[in-house]
Design a protein around this motif. Structure first.
Motif, PDB file in Angstrom:
ATOM      1  N   TYR A 216       0.823  -1.210   0.000  1.00 25.77           N
ATOM      2  CA  TYR A 216       0.000   0.000   0.000  1.00 25.77           C
ATOM      3  C   TYR A 216       0.856   1.258   0.000  1.00 25.77           C
ATOM      4  CZ  TYR A 216      -4.801  -1.624   0.238  1.00 25.77           C
ATOM      5  OH  TYR A 216      -6.040  -2.147  -0.079  1.00 25.77           O
ATOM      6  N   ALA A 217       1.949   1.227   0.743  1.00 27.93           N
ATOM      7  CA  ALA A 217       2.829   2.400   0.801  1.00 27.93           C
ATOM      8  C   ALA A 217       3.409   2.699  -0.585  1.00 27.93           C
ATOM      9  CB  ALA A 217       3.949   2.165   1.807  1.00 27.93           C
ATOM     10  N   LEU A 218       3.849   1.671  -1.298  1.00 29.62           N
ATOM     11  CA  LEU A 218       4.416   1.854  -2.631  1.00 29.62           C
ATOM     12  C   LEU A 218       3.358   2.326  -3.624  1.00 29.62           C
ATOM     13  CD1 LEU A 218       6.657  -1.353  -2.762  1.00 29.62           C
ATOM     14  CD2 LEU A 218       7.449   1.016  -2.588  1.00 29.62           C
ATOM     15  N   HIS A 219       2.149   1.792  -3.478  1.00 28.01           N
ATOM     16  CA  HIS A 219       1.074   2.189  -4.385  1.00 28.01           C
ATOM     17  C   HIS A 219       0.622   3.630  -4.133  1.00 28.01           C
ATOM     18  CE1 HIS A 219      -2.627   2.281  -6.604  1.00 28.01           C
ATOM     19  NE2 HIS A 219      -3.337   2.414  -5.503  1.00 28.01           N
ATOM     20  N   SER A 225       5.123   2.627 -11.251  1.00 29.64           N
ATOM     21  CA  SER A 225       4.407   3.059 -12.468  1.00 29.64           C
ATOM     22  C   SER A 225       3.613   4.345 -12.243  1.00 29.64           C
ATOM     23  CB  SER A 225       3.484   1.948 -12.972  1.00 29.64           C
ATOM     24  OG  SER A 225       4.223   0.797 -13.285  1.00 29.64           O
ATOM     25  N   HIS A 226       4.193   5.256 -11.456  1.00 30.01           N
ATOM     26  CA  HIS A 226       3.576   6.566 -11.164  1.00 30.01           C
ATOM     27  C   HIS A 226       2.178   6.430 -10.552  1.00 30.01           C
ATOM     28  CE1 HIS A 226       6.848   8.440 -13.365  1.00 30.01           C
ATOM     29  NE2 HIS A 226       6.586   7.663 -14.404  1.00 30.01           N
ATOM     30  N   ARG A 232      -4.314  -4.342  -6.825  1.00 29.93           N
ATOM     31  CA  ARG A 232      -4.408  -5.795  -7.027  1.00 29.93           C
ATOM     32  C   ARG A 232      -3.251  -6.315  -7.869  1.00 29.93           C
ATOM     33  NH1 ARG A 232      -6.264  -9.346 -10.702  1.00 29.93           N
ATOM     34  NH2 ARG A 232      -6.963  -7.702 -12.099  1.00 29.93           N
ATOM     35  N   LYS A 233      -2.893  -5.577  -8.928  1.00 30.98           N
ATOM     36  CA  LYS A 233      -1.815  -6.020  -9.810  1.00 30.98           C
ATOM     37  C   LYS A 233      -0.460  -5.952  -9.109  1.00 30.98           C
ATOM     38  CE  LYS A 233      -4.324  -4.817 -13.995  1.00 30.98           C
ATOM     39  NZ  LYS A 233      -4.415  -3.952 -15.192  1.00 30.98           N
ATOM     40  N   ILE A 234      -0.262  -4.912  -8.301  1.00 26.17           N
ATOM     41  CA  ILE A 234       0.974  -4.831  -7.525  1.00 26.17           C
ATOM     42  C   ILE A 234       1.035  -5.977  -6.527  1.00 26.17           C
ATOM     43  CG2 ILE A 234       2.292  -3.426  -5.884  1.00 26.17           C
ATOM     44  CD1 ILE A 234       1.053  -0.956  -7.168  1.00 26.17           C
ATOM     45  N   SER A 235      -0.097  -6.252  -5.888  1.00 27.96           N
ATOM     46  CA  SER A 235      -0.159  -7.345  -4.930  1.00 27.96           C
ATOM     47  C   SER A 235       0.171  -8.680  -5.583  1.00 27.96           C
ATOM     48  CB  SER A 235      -1.567  -7.409  -4.312  1.00 27.96           C
ATOM     49  OG  SER A 235      -1.743  -8.582  -3.561  1.00 27.96           O
ATOM     50  N   MET A 236      -0.344  -8.922  -6.781  1.00 29.81           N
ATOM     51  CA  MET A 236      -0.075 -10.167  -7.486  1.00 29.81           C
ATOM     52  C   MET A 236       1.414 -10.307  -7.807  1.00 29.81           C
ATOM     53  SD  MET A 236      -3.374 -10.470 -10.043  1.00 29.81           S
ATOM     54  CE  MET A 236      -2.819 -12.007 -10.776  1.00 29.81           C
ATOM     55  N   ALA A 237       2.047  -9.187  -8.171  1.00 28.47           N
ATOM     56  CA  ALA A 237       3.479  -9.227  -8.476  1.00 28.47           C
ATOM     57  C   ALA A 237       4.296  -9.611  -7.241  1.00 28.47           C
ATOM     58  CB  ALA A 237       3.930  -7.863  -9.009  1.00 28.47           C
ATOM     59  N   PHE A 238       3.927  -9.061  -6.089  1.00 24.78           N
ATOM     60  CA  PHE A 238       4.650  -9.371  -4.853  1.00 24.78           C
ATOM     61  C   PHE A 238       4.378 -10.814  -4.408  1.00 24.78           C
ATOM     62  CE2 PHE A 238       5.508  -4.915  -4.589  1.00 24.78           C
ATOM     63  CZ  PHE A 238       6.616  -4.805  -3.758  1.00 24.78           C
TER      64      PHE A 238
END
Length: 282
Positions: A216-219, A225-226, A232-238
């Protein structure tokens, strides 16, 4: 209907996808919300076309060859994703992998049986336009060609039959990419890295809440990606990288908001650890 309205409709889909992706952490919720949106968009366009008609032949052909299939194709795609995700028996493991592999095999069989060998598919793929007048104008359906029985259920005021065939082609391409991602990258991270042994050595050793806090902090900060990629997509990557399942991260995050005391416990811990490490080099 003015020509610009068509372009605005396609732009509104991209805008809505980005909006929902930023808000939703689950494919089920994301696909359901897109289904509702696309249904309403298609219904509005149908009303406008029936009420105002097309201004010329080229506008009619463009609508049924390009505009409507983009909308209908996305609608079919999100409906298939919703069906697949809500029928998934587990959240991970071999059964999960086999389930999505079976869905991919089913899609390939459907493509071979109904799409790839058809004359229309070759016409569409080749970029030809010489028969557009026959394929993409209302009232031009030729039953002598032996069309699928779906034609008898189609709305002849809002379909040329072939616009639906293009919609299915678009939907299947989107679904193929979705299933490939689920199979190769989500539950099989070693396939994405090309080195199963090294991938197995990378795993998350803190709590799930700590990882959710970091995501959440990164998002929110726009560090990935600005900020234009959904949570959800960031979460899937992690989850792919660290070989872990996080479940419903939205609910977990909202529980963190109600924490007593320090609500950013892990982030503060990271800051303290980095500062201590820096001090050692002084």
């Amino acid at each position: 209907m003015m020509h610009s309205n068509y372009k605005e409709a396609l732009y509104s889909i991209l805008k809505k996808e980005q909006e929902i992706s930023l808000e939703s952490a689950q494919a089920i919720d994301e696909s359901y919300r897109m289904i509702i949106f696309l249904q309403e968009l298609l219904a509005n366009m149908k009303r406008q076309i029936i009420d105002h008609q097309f201004t010329n032949e080229s506008e009619e052909i463009e609508f049924f060859k390009i505009i409507k299939p983009q909308i209908m194709g996305k609608l079919i795609y999100y409906n298939k994703v919703y069906r697949i995700e809500t029928s998934c028996p587990v959240n991970g493991g071999k059964i999960y992998y086999k389930y999505f592999s079976a869905e991919l095999q089913h899609l390939k069989c459907e493509y071979k049986e109904h799409i790839c060998n058809s004359d229309f598919y070759r016409y569409y793929r080749s970029g030809r336009t010489d028969k557009d007048h026959d394929f993409f104008k209302l009232g031009k359906i030729n039953l002598n060609t032996g069309l699928n029985s779906f034609i008898f259920e189609a709305d002849t005021q809002f379909s040329t039959y072939y616009d639906y065939k293009i919609s299915r082609i678009i939907a299947n391409e989107l679904l193929y990419n979705y299933l490939i991602f689920k199979i190769n990258h989500f539950d099989k991270p070693e396939m994405a890295s090309g080195n199963g042994e090294s991938a197995e050595k990378i795993f998350w050793t803190e709590s799930q809440n700590a990882l959710i806090e970091l995501i959440y902090a990164l998002h929110i900060s726009g560090a990935i990606s600005h900020g234009k990629i959904g949570i959800r997509k960031i979460s899937m990557a992690f989850q792919m990288l660290f070989r872990t399942q996080l479940g419903d991260i939205h609910h977990a995050f909202h529980r963190m908001k109600d924490r007593a005391g320090n609500r950013t416990r892990f982030l503060d811990q990271l800051k303290s650890s980095v500062e201590q490490y820096m001090d050692k080099d002084l």
